[in-house]
Design an enzyme around this catalytic site. Structure first.
Site, short mmCIF file in Angstrom:
data_model
loop_
_atom_site.label_atom_id
_atom_site.label_comp_id
_atom_site.label_asym_id
_atom_site.label_seq_id
_atom_site.Cartn_x
_atom_site.Cartn_y
_atom_site.Cartn_z
N LYS A 1 4.32 -6.06 9.38
CA LYS A 1 3.84 -5.04 10.31
C LYS A 1 2.62 -5.41 11.14
O LYS A 1 2.18 -4.61 11.96
CB LYS A 1 3.54 -3.75 9.54
CG LYS A 1 2.44 -3.94 8.53
CD LYS A 1 2.24 -2.73 7.69
CE LYS A 1 1.13 -2.85 6.69
NZ LYS A 1 0.84 -4.15 6.14
N TYR A 42 0.82 12.12 16.90
CA TYR A 42 1.65 11.52 17.94
C TYR A 42 2.83 12.42 18.27
O TYR A 42 3.38 13.08 17.40
CB TYR A 42 2.19 10.17 17.49
CG TYR A 42 1.14 9.11 17.28
CD1 TYR A 42 -0.15 9.25 17.78
CD2 TYR A 42 1.44 7.95 16.60
CE1 TYR A 42 -1.10 8.27 17.59
CE2 TYR A 42 0.50 6.96 16.41
CZ TYR A 42 -0.77 7.12 16.90
OH TYR A 42 -1.71 6.15 16.72
N TYR A 46 0.81 -1.22 0.00
CA TYR A 46 0.00 0.00 0.00
C TYR A 46 0.85 1.27 0.00
O TYR A 46 0.75 2.10 -0.91
CB TYR A 46 -0.96 -0.01 1.20
CG TYR A 46 -1.86 1.19 1.22
CD1 TYR A 46 -2.95 1.27 0.36
CD2 TYR A 46 -1.61 2.26 2.07
CE1 TYR A 46 -3.77 2.38 0.35
CE2 TYR A 46 -2.43 3.37 2.08
CZ TYR A 46 -3.50 3.43 1.22
OH TYR A 46 -4.31 4.53 1.21
N PHE A 91 10.43 -0.41 2.37
CA PHE A 91 9.11 -0.67 2.94
C PHE A 91 8.86 -2.16 3.16
O PHE A 91 7.74 -2.55 3.47
CB PHE A 91 8.01 -0.15 2.00
CG PHE A 91 7.98 1.33 1.81
CD1 PHE A 91 7.65 2.19 2.84
CD2 PHE A 91 8.27 1.88 0.57
CE1 PHE A 91 7.60 3.56 2.64
CE2 PHE A 91 8.22 3.25 0.35
CZ PHE A 91 7.89 4.09 1.40
N ALA A 92 9.85 -3.01 2.95
CA ALA A 92 9.64 -4.47 2.97
C ALA A 92 9.66 -5.04 4.38
O ALA A 92 10.38 -5.97 4.67
CB ALA A 92 10.68 -5.16 2.09
N GLY A 93 8.85 -4.47 5.24
CA GLY A 93 8.77 -4.97 6.61
C GLY A 93 7.41 -5.57 6.88
O GLY A 93 6.40 -5.11 6.35
#
Length: 139
Positions: A84, A136, A11, A80-82
């Site tokens: 989650k 946050y 995404y 972004f290849a984590g």
């Protein structure tokens, strides 16, 4: 600039690829498709206004990563290849550690071997836990 986007068919990765393409960058997408589908690739290219290179692969394969970085003359990596999913990470901690920690270390090692010095790492707001107020506070 020639940019490798790991997790580029997910995404956030896919939205980033569209923005990079629209701004004239050459994009190489690397994804193992564990949380995404190949069918997003034509959408990325249509919205981005130009073609991207797609490679199905895994950041944990350091030799292949070095080869990809070298062969495609990559100048920057956006990572972004984590994995989650918080609940799943509790159920499968070793799988998450292997992908997120070991995989990132292998990616960075491959970057060093290929002489790639520009690195953007994306994390998740879940690292802050449930916060009562948005935005946050990071302090």
């Amino acid at each position: 600039m020639k940019v490798l986007v790991t997790g580029g068919s997910g995404y956030i990765g896919s939205h980033t690829c569209v923005q990079l393409l629209q701004r004239g960058h050459e994009v190489v997408i690397l994804d193992n498709l564990c949380n995404s589908k190949r069918r997003i690739l034509p959408v990325i290219e249509r919205l981005g206004g130009k073609e991207a290179t797609f490679i199905e692969g895994d950041i944990r394969n350091e030799a292949r990563m070095t080869e990809i970085l070298h062969d495609h003359a990559i100048e920057a990596v956006i990572h972004f290849a984590g994995l989650k999913a918080v609940g799943e990470s509790v159920a499968k901690p070793l799988e998450y550690y292997d992908n997120n920690v070991t995989g990132t270390l292998k990616l960075v090692s491959a970057m060093r071997a290929a002489g790639v010095k520009n690195f953007i790492f994306s994390s998740s707001a879940t690292v802050y836990g449930d916060q009562p107020k948005i935005p946050y506070v990071e302090s």
